[in-house]
Design a protein around this motif. Structure first.
Motif, PDB file in Angstrom:
ATOM      1  N   ARG A   1      11.020  -8.376   3.126  1.00  0.00           N
ATOM      2  CA  ARG A   1      12.187  -7.547   2.787  1.00  0.00           C
ATOM      3  C   ARG A   1      12.487  -6.515   3.873  1.00  0.00           C
ATOM      4  NH1 ARG A   1       9.423  -6.884  -2.102  1.00  0.00           N
ATOM      5  NH2 ARG A   1       9.284  -4.631  -1.772  1.00  0.00           N
ATOM      6  N   GLY A   2      11.684  -6.479   4.903  1.00  0.00           N
ATOM      7  CA  GLY A   2      11.915  -5.547   5.996  1.00  0.00           C
ATOM      8  C   GLY A   2      11.154  -4.247   5.885  1.00  0.00           C
ATOM      9  N   ILE A   3      10.230  -4.147   4.939  1.00  0.00           N
ATOM     10  CA  ILE A   3       9.433  -2.935   4.803  1.00  0.00           C
ATOM     11  C   ILE A   3       8.439  -2.850   5.952  1.00  0.00           C
ATOM     12  CG2 ILE A   3       7.881  -1.652   3.288  1.00  0.00           C
ATOM     13  CD1 ILE A   3      10.734  -2.156   2.205  1.00  0.00           C
ATOM     14  N   ARG A   4       8.318  -1.674   6.550  1.00  0.00           N
ATOM     15  CA  ARG A   4       7.358  -1.496   7.638  1.00  0.00           C
ATOM     16  C   ARG A   4       5.929  -1.707   7.131  1.00  0.00           C
ATOM     17  NH1 ARG A   4       6.689   3.286   9.495  1.00  0.00           N
ATOM     18  NH2 ARG A   4       7.873   4.485   7.967  1.00  0.00           N
ATOM     19  N   PRO A   5       5.081  -2.332   7.936  1.00  0.00           N
ATOM     20  CA  PRO A   5       3.713  -2.599   7.489  1.00  0.00           C
ATOM     21  C   PRO A   5       2.971  -1.357   7.022  1.00  0.00           C
ATOM     22  CG  PRO A   5       4.178  -3.845   9.469  1.00  0.00           C
ATOM     23  CD  PRO A   5       5.362  -2.940   9.257  1.00  0.00           C
ATOM     24  N   THR A   6       3.137  -0.235   7.723  1.00  0.00           N
ATOM     25  CA  THR A   6       2.424   0.980   7.325  1.00  0.00           C
ATOM     26  C   THR A   6       2.880   1.470   5.958  1.00  0.00           C
ATOM     27  OG1 THR A   6       4.046   2.270   8.591  1.00  0.00           O
ATOM     28  CG2 THR A   6       1.950   1.750   9.677  1.00  0.00           C
ATOM     29  N   VAL A   7       4.189   1.323   5.673  1.00  0.00           N
ATOM     30  CA  VAL A   7       4.711   1.718   4.368  1.00  0.00           C
ATOM     31  C   VAL A   7       4.190   0.773   3.287  1.00  0.00           C
ATOM     32  CG1 VAL A   7       6.810   1.966   2.978  1.00  0.00           C
ATOM     33  CG2 VAL A   7       6.752   2.820   5.341  1.00  0.00           C
ATOM     34  N   ALA A   8       4.200  -0.527   3.561  1.00  0.00           N
ATOM     35  CA  ALA A   8       3.701  -1.509   2.596  1.00  0.00           C
ATOM     36  C   ALA A   8       2.250  -1.232   2.241  1.00  0.00           C
ATOM     37  CB  ALA A   8       3.859  -2.920   3.149  1.00  0.00           C
ATOM     38  N   ASP A   9       1.456  -0.881   3.239  1.00  0.00           N
ATOM     39  CA  ASP A   9       0.034  -0.628   2.998  1.00  0.00           C
ATOM     40  C   ASP A   9      -0.166   0.588   2.101  1.00  0.00           C
ATOM     41  OD1 ASP A   9      -0.636  -2.810   4.535  1.00  0.00           O
ATOM     42  OD2 ASP A   9      -1.016  -1.638   6.355  1.00  0.00           O
ATOM     43  N   VAL A  10       0.642   1.625   2.310  1.00  0.00           N
ATOM     44  CA  VAL A  10       0.535   2.818   1.470  1.00  0.00           C
ATOM     45  C   VAL A  10       0.948   2.504   0.039  1.00  0.00           C
ATOM     46  CG1 VAL A  10       1.513   5.101   1.033  1.00  0.00           C
ATOM     47  CG2 VAL A  10       0.796   4.477   3.340  1.00  0.00           C
ATOM     48  N   VAL A  11       2.064   1.787  -0.107  1.00  0.00           N
ATOM     49  CA  VAL A  11       2.612   1.484  -1.426  1.00  0.00           C
ATOM     50  C   VAL A  11       1.660   0.607  -2.241  1.00  0.00           C
ATOM     51  CG1 VAL A  11       4.432   0.150  -2.570  1.00  0.00           C
ATOM     52  CG2 VAL A  11       5.021   1.810  -0.792  1.00  0.00           C
ATOM     53  N   LEU A  12       0.960  -0.292  -1.576  1.00  0.00           N
ATOM     54  CA  LEU A  12       0.105  -1.244  -2.285  1.00  0.00           C
ATOM     55  C   LEU A  12      -1.339  -0.781  -2.422  1.00  0.00           C
ATOM     56  CD1 LEU A  12       1.511  -4.539  -0.741  1.00  0.00           C
ATOM     57  CD2 LEU A  12       1.819  -3.715  -3.083  1.00  0.00           C
ATOM     58  N   ALA A  13      -1.644   0.394  -1.910  1.00  0.00           N
ATOM     59  CA  ALA A  13      -3.008   0.909  -1.992  1.00  0.00           C
ATOM     60  C   ALA A  13      -3.332   1.394  -3.396  1.00  0.00           C
ATOM     61  CB  ALA A  13      -3.196   2.040  -0.987  1.00  0.00           C
ATOM     62  N   SER A  14      -4.621   1.384  -3.702  1.00  0.00           N
ATOM     63  CA  SER A  14      -5.113   1.956  -4.966  1.00  0.00           C
ATOM     64  C   SER A  14      -6.147   3.033  -4.642  1.00  0.00           C
ATOM     65  CB  SER A  14      -5.741   0.867  -5.837  1.00  0.00           C
ATOM     66  OG  SER A  14      -4.818  -0.138  -6.165  1.00  0.00           O
ATOM     67  N   GLU A  15      -5.735   3.987  -3.845  1.00  0.00           N
ATOM     68  CA  GLU A  15      -6.652   5.036  -3.403  1.00  0.00           C
ATOM     69  C   GLU A  15      -7.024   5.958  -4.566  1.00  0.00           C
ATOM     70  OE1 GLU A  15      -8.146   5.351  -0.613  1.00  0.00           O
ATOM     71  OE2 GLU A  15      -7.122   3.714   0.449  1.00  0.00           O
ATOM     72  N   PRO A  16      -8.300   6.214  -4.778  1.00  0.00           N
ATOM     73  CA  PRO A  16      -8.704   7.127  -5.850  1.00  0.00           C
ATOM     74  C   PRO A  16      -7.982   8.470  -5.802  1.00  0.00           C
ATOM     75  CG  PRO A  16     -10.616   5.984  -4.985  1.00  0.00           C
ATOM     76  CD  PRO A  16      -9.463   5.622  -4.087  1.00  0.00           C
ATOM     77  N   ALA A  17      -7.706   8.957  -4.586  1.00  0.00           N
ATOM     78  CA  ALA A  17      -7.050  10.265  -4.455  1.00  0.00           C
ATOM     79  C   ALA A  17      -5.678  10.288  -5.105  1.00  0.00           C
ATOM     80  CB  ALA A  17      -6.931  10.640  -2.974  1.00  0.00           C
ATOM     81  N   SER A  18      -5.006   9.153  -5.171  1.00  0.00           N
ATOM     82  CA  SER A  18      -3.678   9.104  -5.782  1.00  0.00           C
ATOM     83  C   SER A  18      -3.753   9.368  -7.282  1.00  0.00           C
ATOM     84  CB  SER A  18      -3.021   7.749  -5.514  1.00  0.00           C
ATOM     85  OG  SER A  18      -2.820   7.546  -4.134  1.00  0.00           O
ATOM     86  N   MET A  19      -4.698   8.732  -7.954  1.00  0.00           N
ATOM     87  CA  MET A  19      -4.855   8.983  -9.389  1.00  0.00           C
ATOM     88  C   MET A  19      -5.416  10.364  -9.641  1.00  0.00           C
ATOM     89  SD  MET A  19      -4.311   8.174 -12.454  1.00  0.00           S
ATOM     90  CE  MET A  19      -3.646   6.525 -12.203  1.00  0.00           C
ATOM     91  N   LEU A  20      -6.311  10.836  -8.773  1.00  0.00           N
ATOM     92  CA  LEU A  20      -6.818  12.204  -8.902  1.00  0.00           C
ATOM     93  C   LEU A  20      -5.658  13.195  -8.863  1.00  0.00           C
ATOM     94  CD1 LEU A  20      -9.129  14.260  -8.999  1.00  0.00           C
ATOM     95  CD2 LEU A  20      -9.268  14.090  -6.503  1.00  0.00           C
ATOM     96  N   ARG A  21      -4.717  12.962  -7.975  1.00  0.00           N
ATOM     97  CA  ARG A  21      -3.557  13.844  -7.853  1.00  0.00           C
ATOM     98  C   ARG A  21      -2.728  13.831  -9.138  1.00  0.00           C
ATOM     99  NH1 ARG A  21       0.228  14.029  -2.510  1.00  0.00           N
ATOM    100  NH2 ARG A  21       1.554  15.771  -3.107  1.00  0.00           N
TER     101      ARG A  21
END
Length: 247
Positions: free
Chosen positions: A192-212
């Motif tokens: 869809r044209g999403i930049r790889p760095t953006v795709a990686d952030v969007v698809l991550a399941s980083e614990p810090a995200s849920m902590l936030r």
């Protein structure tokens, strides 16, 4: 004593798992095969569907948008033994990739905090449907079973008295068990044209995200139960949500 697997093995889905078996603050644990979380179900086989029904599934709540459902229809629509509902969650917010592209320090925690603030009617509707569901297992799901599903899971577990560390671990499980699914979603994003760095952030399941997100619920609303009350759930409905997981 009967034992259960957290991840339910299915040919047509990668991330359908149980919220049972987690310790609660009162020394108990959450109940198995009562509430399930999952990814998209459109590829379920007939055997997959029968497997879920045999394990007690009576209610499916689809958190995806109309366009997502049109592209990948839910196989439980019109099912004779399973009640199907759709509530689009986070649909009122800006597209996720736009948010991630606009904020240099973006992580999924940004999305979760905004969703908790801006999508309260939809969140209340989903939780109300779970509270009012008939006996049997409830399965709610989105596309990856990570973000929209993750927020609902976190609220349910927190309301049932599961500690923050365990809620975060449950959220992060997507990264360890859903490699093929995440790879597929990443490939679609790149197409869809999403930049790889953006795709990686969007698809991550980083614990810090849920902590936030959990910190936001605590600091802004005074905890999960207070949040549920603030978005319009009655005390009786909030108690039913907790008892559904712990009784």
């Amino acid at each position: 004593m009967q034992t259960f697997d957290r991840l339910i093995a299915l040919d047509g889905a990668h991330n359908v798992r149980d919220l049972g078996g987690y310790l609660t603050a009162d020394g108990g644990s959450t109940r198995w095969r009562s509430i399930l979380r999952g990814d998209a179900l459109h590829a379920l086989t007939a055997a997959d569907i029968e497997n879920l029904v045999d394990q007690g599934l009576t209610t499916v709540i689809d958190l995806r948008s109309e366009s997502e459902i049109t592209a990948e229809a839910n196989p439980f629509t019109g099912h004779d033994r399973v009640s199907y509902h759709n509530t689009s969650l986070f649909g009122a917010m800006a597209p996720l990739e736009m948010m991630a592209d606009a904020i240099s320090s973006f992580d999924m925690g940004h999305r979760y905090c905004r969703g908790l603030d801006e999508c309260q009617p939809a969140i209340a509707e989903v939780l109300g449907k779970i509270a009012d569901a008939p006996d049997g297992a409830v399965l709610f799901h989105c596309s990856a079973g990570k973000d929209r599903t993750g927020i609902i899971s976190a609220l349910l577990l927190a309301n049932a008295g599961v500690e923050e560390k365990t809620i975060i671990e449950d959220y992060a499980l997507t990264a360890t068990i859903s490699g093929p699914l995440i790879s597929l979603l990443r490939e679609r994003a790149l197409q869809r044209g999403i930049r790889p760095t953006v795709a990686d952030v969007v698809l991550a399941s980083e614990p810090a995200s849920m902590l936030r997100a959990l910190a936001h619920i605590s600091a802004t609303y005074g905890g999960a139960r207070s949040y549920l009350s603030a978005i319009g759930l009655s005390d009786a409905a909030i108690d039913r949500l907790a008892s559904r997981l712990t009784a």
